[in-house]
Design a protein around this motif. Structure first.
Motif, PDB file in Angstrom:
ATOM      1  N   SER A 101      48.557  35.865  44.154  1.00 15.06           N
ATOM      2  CA  SER A 101      48.173  37.442  44.061  1.00 15.06           C
ATOM      3  C   SER A 101      48.431  38.751  45.297  1.00 15.06           C
ATOM      4  O   SER A 101      47.943  38.135  46.169  1.00 15.06           O
ATOM      5  N   PRO A 102      48.440  39.624  44.306  1.00 13.60           N
ATOM      6  CA  PRO A 102      48.740  41.200  45.068  1.00 13.60           C
ATOM      7  C   PRO A 102      47.337  41.148  45.065  1.00 13.60           C
ATOM      8  O   PRO A 102      46.133  41.054  44.459  1.00 13.60           O
ATOM      9  N   VAL A 103      46.671  41.582  46.279  1.00 17.19           N
ATOM     10  CA  VAL A 103      44.954  43.081  46.161  1.00 17.19           C
ATOM     11  C   VAL A 103      45.185  44.068  45.530  1.00 17.19           C
ATOM     12  O   VAL A 103      46.130  44.800  46.097  1.00 17.19           O
ATOM     13  N   ARG A 104      44.729  43.980  44.574  1.00 18.39           N
ATOM     14  CA  ARG A 104      44.420  45.228  43.730  1.00 18.39           C
ATOM     15  C   ARG A 104      43.352  44.935  43.082  1.00 18.39           C
ATOM     16  O   ARG A 104      42.898  43.845  43.075  1.00 18.39           O
ATOM     17  N   GLN A 105      42.887  45.944  42.256  1.00 16.43           N
ATOM     18  CA  GLN A 105      42.120  46.290  41.431  1.00 16.43           C
ATOM     19  C   GLN A 105      42.154  45.634  40.096  1.00 16.43           C
ATOM     20  O   GLN A 105      41.679  45.257  39.957  1.00 16.43           O
ATOM     21  N   ASP A 106      42.987  46.882  39.650  1.00 12.47           N
ATOM     22  CA  ASP A 106      43.861  46.718  38.647  1.00 12.47           C
ATOM     23  C   ASP A 106      44.381  45.553  38.188  1.00 12.47           C
ATOM     24  O   ASP A 106      45.644  45.841  38.775  1.00 12.47           O
ATOM     25  N   ILE A 107      44.546  44.174  37.721  1.00 15.38           N
ATOM     26  CA  ILE A 107      45.466  42.829  37.516  1.00 15.38           C
ATOM     27  C   ILE A 107      46.378  42.693  36.451  1.00 15.38           C
ATOM     28  O   ILE A 107      47.322  42.426  36.570  1.00 15.38           O
ATOM     29  N   SER A 108      46.469  43.757  35.612  1.00 12.72           N
ATOM     30  CA  SER A 108      46.610  44.127  34.124  1.00 12.72           C
ATOM     31  C   SER A 108      48.265  44.212  34.630  1.00 12.72           C
ATOM     32  O   SER A 108      48.636  43.778  33.163  1.00 12.72           O
ATOM     33  N   GLY A 109      48.816  44.924  35.701  1.00 12.28           N
ATOM     34  CA  GLY A 109      50.456  45.099  35.418  1.00 12.28           C
ATOM     35  C   GLY A 109      50.925  45.884  34.636  1.00 12.28           C
ATOM     36  O   GLY A 109      51.563  45.944  33.869  1.00 12.28           O
ATOM     37  N   GLY A 110      50.378  46.593  33.081  1.00 12.02           N
ATOM     38  CA  GLY A 110      50.421  47.573  32.604  1.00 12.02           C
ATOM     39  C   GLY A 110      50.611  46.127  31.350  1.00 12.02           C
ATOM     40  O   GLY A 110      51.179  47.461  30.558  1.00 12.02           O
ATOM     41  N   GLN A 111      49.925  45.737  31.251  1.00 12.19           N
ATOM     42  CA  GLN A 111      50.284  44.734  29.987  1.00 12.19           C
ATOM     43  C   GLN A 111      49.491  45.645  28.621  1.00 12.19           C
ATOM     44  O   GLN A 111      48.012  45.905  29.132  1.00 12.19           O
ATOM     45  N   ASP A 112      49.434  45.169  27.846  1.00 18.69           N
ATOM     46  CA  ASP A 112      48.989  45.497  26.311  1.00 18.69           C
ATOM     47  C   ASP A 112      47.419  44.025  26.342  1.00 18.69           C
ATOM     48  O   ASP A 112      47.914  42.930  26.937  1.00 18.69           O
ATOM     49  N   GLY A 113      46.649  44.740  25.656  1.00 19.33           N
ATOM     50  CA  GLY A 113      45.146  43.865  25.632  1.00 19.33           C
ATOM     51  C   GLY A 113      44.074  44.186  25.510  1.00 19.33           C
ATOM     52  O   GLY A 113      44.396  45.986  25.554  1.00 19.33           O
ATOM     53  N   ILE A 114      42.966  43.489  24.961  1.00 24.19           N
ATOM     54  CA  ILE A 114      41.947  44.382  25.207  1.00 24.19           C
ATOM     55  C   ILE A 114      41.132  44.569  26.898  1.00 24.19           C
ATOM     56  O   ILE A 114      41.215  43.656  27.160  1.00 24.19           O
ATOM     57  N   PRO A 115      41.026  45.709  26.922  1.00 27.07           N
ATOM     58  CA  PRO A 115      41.036  45.488  28.179  1.00 27.07           C
ATOM     59  C   PRO A 115      39.412  45.724  28.358  1.00 27.07           C
ATOM     60  O   PRO A 115      38.626  45.592  27.544  1.00 27.07           O
ATOM     61  N   VAL A 116      39.158  44.703  29.590  1.00 26.26           N
ATOM     62  CA  VAL A 116      38.134  43.940  30.519  1.00 26.26           C
ATOM     63  C   VAL A 116      37.650  45.090  31.820  1.00 26.26           C
ATOM     64  O   VAL A 116      38.412  44.220  32.769  1.00 26.26           O
ATOM     65  N   ARG A 117      37.009  45.117  32.291  1.00 22.99           N
ATOM     66  CA  ARG A 117      36.092  45.452  32.945  1.00 22.99           C
ATOM     67  C   ARG A 117      34.912  43.691  33.753  1.00 22.99           C
ATOM     68  O   ARG A 117      34.142  43.458  32.892  1.00 22.99           O
ATOM     69  N   LEU A 118      35.310  43.595  34.619  1.00 24.07           N
ATOM     70  CA  LEU A 118      34.899  41.953  34.933  1.00 24.07           C
ATOM     71  C   LEU A 118      34.468  41.857  36.534  1.00 24.07           C
ATOM     72  O   LEU A 118      35.159  42.884  37.941  1.00 24.07           O
ATOM     73  N   TYR A 119      32.803  41.625  36.720  1.00 26.15           N
ATOM     74  CA  TYR A 119      32.188  42.085  37.810  1.00 26.15           C
ATOM     75  C   TYR A 119      31.666  40.125  38.544  1.00 26.15           C
ATOM     76  O   TYR A 119      31.639  39.613  37.507  1.00 26.15           O
ATOM     77  N   PHE A 120      31.853  40.420  39.569  1.00 29.37           N
ATOM     78  CA  PHE A 120      31.443  38.919  40.050  1.00 29.37           C
ATOM     79  C   PHE A 120      30.917  39.039  41.130  1.00 29.37           C
ATOM     80  O   PHE A 120      31.067  40.054  42.257  1.00 29.37           O
ATOM     81  N   GLN A 121      29.323  38.246  41.189  1.00 29.90           N
ATOM     82  CA  GLN A 121      28.975  38.722  42.226  1.00 29.90           C
ATOM     83  C   GLN A 121      29.070  37.007  43.373  1.00 29.90           C
ATOM     84  O   GLN A 121      28.326  36.153  42.337  1.00 29.90           O
ATOM     85  N   VAL A 122      28.846  36.740  44.399  1.00 35.92           N
ATOM     86  CA  VAL A 122      29.147  35.618  45.243  1.00 35.92           C
ATOM     87  C   VAL A 122      28.290  35.382  45.961  1.00 35.92           C
ATOM     88  O   VAL A 122      27.427  36.847  46.649  1.00 35.92           O
ATOM     89  N   VAL A 123      27.530  34.788  46.402  1.00 33.94           N
ATOM     90  CA  VAL A 123      26.375  34.078  46.975  1.00 33.94           C
ATOM     91  C   VAL A 123      26.217  32.775  47.546  1.00 33.94           C
ATOM     92  O   VAL A 123      26.849  31.593  46.895  1.00 33.94           O
ATOM     93  N   ASP A 124      25.549  32.147  48.543  1.00 33.80           N
ATOM     94  CA  ASP A 124      25.691  31.231  48.761  1.00 33.80           C
ATOM     95  C   ASP A 124      24.049  30.433  48.440  1.00 33.80           C
ATOM     96  O   ASP A 124      23.792  30.384  47.616  1.00 33.80           O
ATOM     97  N   ILE A 125      24.173  28.834  48.894  1.00 32.00           N
ATOM     98  CA  ILE A 125      23.846  28.207  48.239  1.00 32.00           C
ATOM     99  C   ILE A 125      21.528  28.675  48.577  1.00 32.00           C
ATOM    100  O   ILE A 125      20.990  28.156  47.754  1.00 32.00           O
TER     101      ILE A 125
END
Length: 277
Positions: A101-125
């Motif tokens: 995968s490339p390093v980028r925030q917008d991963i759509s590459g300009g393709q069509d679809g319902i836009p999604v703002r996607l968040y993940f929080q990564v934590v340890d045990i």
């Protein structure tokens, strides 16, 4: 031993705490270790009036990430109690459709679809945020097809379509910030036979990786695949979360993301990932 806190129980508790409470009063809604709900920094930091419900309207935004507006929108993540024991996110297979995968925030590459703002929080045990770890995500397009080269099962993943093979649509890497959070812009994934709608991801730190998958609420998927342009042309998936052979059986919903449909018909989706790397 501290009692294990599940994400779903926290949301249920927080919803009862926030219901009917004004924004000014939210700061007073705390557990013993402080506020349970905090938000990513940015130009906008609007609070939810309440925890999102599982209700979805018929209005869906199209046009891909280019149709996203810069107007205010919620930026959620859970701040788990520092002294609590987090429950590991289940490890799930990488699958045959991995490609670099490339390093980028917008991963759509300009393709069509319902836009999604996607968040993940990564934590340890121990519920501590993991900063500066790479989160690599990938998923299929609205037609259920993966792009990318070097996939283990290119014929299955891309149908042998040369145009898909030479692109990196819906793939991207982002490093977590000091709060352990990452943000992506993408389009809602489609489906293919035998799988519920899902996103693959790998968290990597110092050469060690943790791979899993996340899914979306079945009610959301049904609303989109029966009412949204582009998606409704293919109809509803043949596999739900419960019948998916990869996700845990029964009442275990730890793989499902929290979602909110915004007024413009776009989606905000988020999940806390508890990993061991």
């Amino acid at each position: 031993m501290p009692k294990t806190i599940s994400r779903r129980r926290i949301f249920k508790w927080t919803a009862s705490c926030l219901a009917g409470v004004s924004v000014a009063a939210i700061q007073g809604c705390k557990g013993s270790s402080g506020s349970l709900f905090s938000f990513m920094s940015g130009e906008e930091s609007d609070l939810f009036d309440a925890i999102p419900t599982k209700r979805y309207g018929a209005k869906w935004l199209t046009g891909g990430t280019a149709s996203l507006q810069s107007s205010s929108y919620p930026k959620p993540f859970l701040e788990l109690a520092a002294n609590s024991l987090c429950e590991l996110t289940p490890k799930l297979t990488e699958g045959p459709c991995y490609s670099t995968s490339p390093v980028r925030q917008d991963i759509s590459g300009g393709q069509d679809g319902i836009p999604v703002r996607l968040y993940f929080q990564v934590v340890d045990i121990d519920c501590q945020p993991l900063s500066n770890v790479d989160v690599d995500i990938w998923h299929c397009d609205a037609n259920g097809v993966y792009s990318g080269d070097g996939m283990r099962s290119e014929e299955f993943c891309s149908g042998g379509n040369e145009e898909y093979v030479k692109h990196k649509w819906f793939r991207g890497i982002q490093p977590t910030n000091e709060q352990g959070t990452v943000y992506f812009e993408t389009c809602f994934p489609g489906w293919y036979p035998g799988r519920a709608v899902h996103i693959h991801m790998t968290v990597t730190k110092n050469g060690r990786s943790y791979t899993t998958q996340v899914s979306f609420d079945d009610a959301l998927v049904k609303s989109i695949t029966t009412q949204a342009p582009l998606y409704s042309e293919r109809g509803t998936p043949d596999t739900s979360n419960d019948s998916d052979r990869i996700f845990p059986d029964g009442d275990d919903k730890t793989h499902e993301m929290e979602t909110m449909q915004l007024d413009d018909g776009s989606i905000v989706a988020w999940k806390t990932l508890v990993v061991s790397v």
